[in-house]
Design a protein around this motif. Structure first.
Motif: not given
Ligand code: KE4
Length: 430
Positions: A321-347
């Motif tokens: 489960g170690a790498y499943e948790r790492l992958e989930a953390s990476g994905r969560r961060l990436a998706e959160g950053l995309r949403e924030a950038a989109s919310r504020h219109g930052v390319a």
């Protein structure tokens, strides 16, 4: 205003250390301001000399995948320390670490430990040239393989950040046999290998590029390199110094299902202590001294403390489960950053592969060094400073990676995304 303790420390360091740092990117030149000096690390955080606590995504440029001062690591290294620091003679720990690596990456039938990623790649290149009897090496623009003279050509990482495609002091004779292709450009590498292939000893590649920012391989790119090397009789070298045990237990070769002839490793396999390794097919590695004629050596190679640190790190990572948790953390961060950038219109383009990721401040897709270089590095600098002020320590360069580890809890990621939202909002208002 009184100087901070970090500022005073930087002044003192500059009096005795070149640039005040022991590796260029640490000096913050690409993002402005002065480096914070770290007093200690604790789990997902580092604390600077002035007592400021940061959620750390540099992770010593990848090795600290378990976070700082992990109890199992502290115990293992402390125990080893009580038996001495180095013998210059074989110890069983080296065999145990090597066996763990071979279990995770079966292409590494034999390996040799060295003390850094740079030593690993320079040794792999020498070995490839000896095994094939050829001199040409192919690398990809934007990929960085350590400060090896023959490979410091259009390097990524520090050299790319400083805009110096190759370093002074590297004689033209040394790079005359180094060919540079474009990452993810299959027609380009096909044409290059069609012309030079019979003289190419090795094609070396970061199977997920992490030194021009994070640029994953497009479908077909890595299989094309495998096919082209087979056709030309060249060796395929995966530089997994960053991706090894980072993008999966089996590294990028396991994640993407392409088997290299040689692999270089570093970072995670030392758990934060100086370790590199190169290895691969048995008949190639049998050419390495003392069994074979290819010379390579090292006073502290396989150092017992570093082996204890690496072994403890790999043991924790091997848990289910170690790498499943790492992958989930990476994905969560990436998706959160995309949403924030989109919310504020930052390319921005946010790339993620396992637990390594990065946000490019770029309008269009980023797939190679050219499109990565088109990023707005000044904007990245402002973002970096905004995150630092809010207690998040990112790589002080657009052309590096963000590393999430097992110590980052949900609340650390949530706090990071709040800081990112505020920093990106600030950017969009600027
Ligand atoms: P070292 O010699 O720094 O241990 O490893 C060189 C190296 C080789 N291959 C890859 C794919 C690498 O990423 C590296 C080193 N990475 C950089 C960060 N991008 C190390 C940080 C630094 O240079 O200070």
């Amino acid at each position: 205003m009184a100087l901070t303790r970090s500022q005073r420390a930087f002044e003192a360091a500059r009096g005795v250390i070149a640039g005040g740092v022991n590796s260029p990117v640490r000096a913050f030149k690409a993002v402005g301001g002065q480096p914070v000096f770290i007093a200690r690390g604790q789990g997902p955080c580092v604390i600077d000399l002035d007592g400021n606590r940061y959620i750390d995504y540099v992770a010593s440029w990848g090795p600290l995948i378990l976070g700082h001062a992990h109890p199992a690591v502290v115990e293992a290294v402390s125990r080893a320390l009580r038996d001495g620091t180095s013998f210059g003679a074989p110890t069983e720990r080296e065999t145990h670490v090597a066996a763990r690596i071979r279990e995770a990456m079966p292409s590494i039938e034999r390996l040799r430990f060295v003390n850094s990623g740079t030593e690993a790649t320079l040794s792999a290149i020498r070995l490839a040239r000896a095994f094939t009897g050829r001199d040409r090496i192919v690398k990809f623009a934007g990929c960085y393989h350590g400060h090896v003279d023959a490979l410091l050509v259009q390097a990524g990482s520090g050299a790319m950040t400083f805009g110096r495609p190759s370093s002074p002091g590297v004689p033209a004779s040394v790079t005359a046999d180094t060919l540079v292709a474009r990452y993810n450009d299959v027609p380009g590498i096909e044409a290059l290998m069609a012309e030079h292939g019979r003289r190419v000893a090795a094609v070396i590649v970061e199977p997920v590029a992490g030194n021009m920012g994070v640029v994953p391989p497009e479908a077909g790119f890595l299989p094309a390199l495998r096919r082209l090397c087979d056709e030309a009789g060249s060796l395929l070298v995966f530089d997994e110094v960053m991706t090894g045990f980072r993008v999966g237990w089996g590294g990028a070769q396991g994640r993407y299902g392409v088997r290299p002839d040689l692999t270089t490793l570093g970072k995670v396999i030392g758990g934060g202590m100086p370790v590199g390794a190169y290895g691969g097919r048995r008949e190639i590695m049998e050419q390495v001294s003392p069994d074979g004629p290819v010379y390579q050596a090292g006073t502290l190679s396989g150092n017992p403390l570093a082996m204890a640190c690496g072994l403890a790190t790999l043991e924790v990572l091997s848990a289910p489960g170690a790498y499943e948790r790492l992958e989930a953390s990476g994905r969560r961060l990436a998706e959160g950053l995309r949403e924030a950038a989109s919310r504020h219109g930052v390319a921005s383009q946010v790339h993620q592969a396992g637990s390594m990721l990065c946000a490019f401040f770029a309008e269009g897709p980023v797939r190679d060094d050219v499109t990565a270089s088109a990023s707005d590095t000044a904007r990245y600098g402002r973002y970096f400073q905004g995150m630092l002020r809010r207690g998040v320590y990112l790589a002080p360069s657009q052309f590096e990676a963000m590393f999430v580890g097992t110590a980052h809890e949900d609340e650390d990621i949530a706090a990071t995304l709040v800081a990112a939202d505020e920093s990106l909002k600030e950017l969009s208002a600027a």
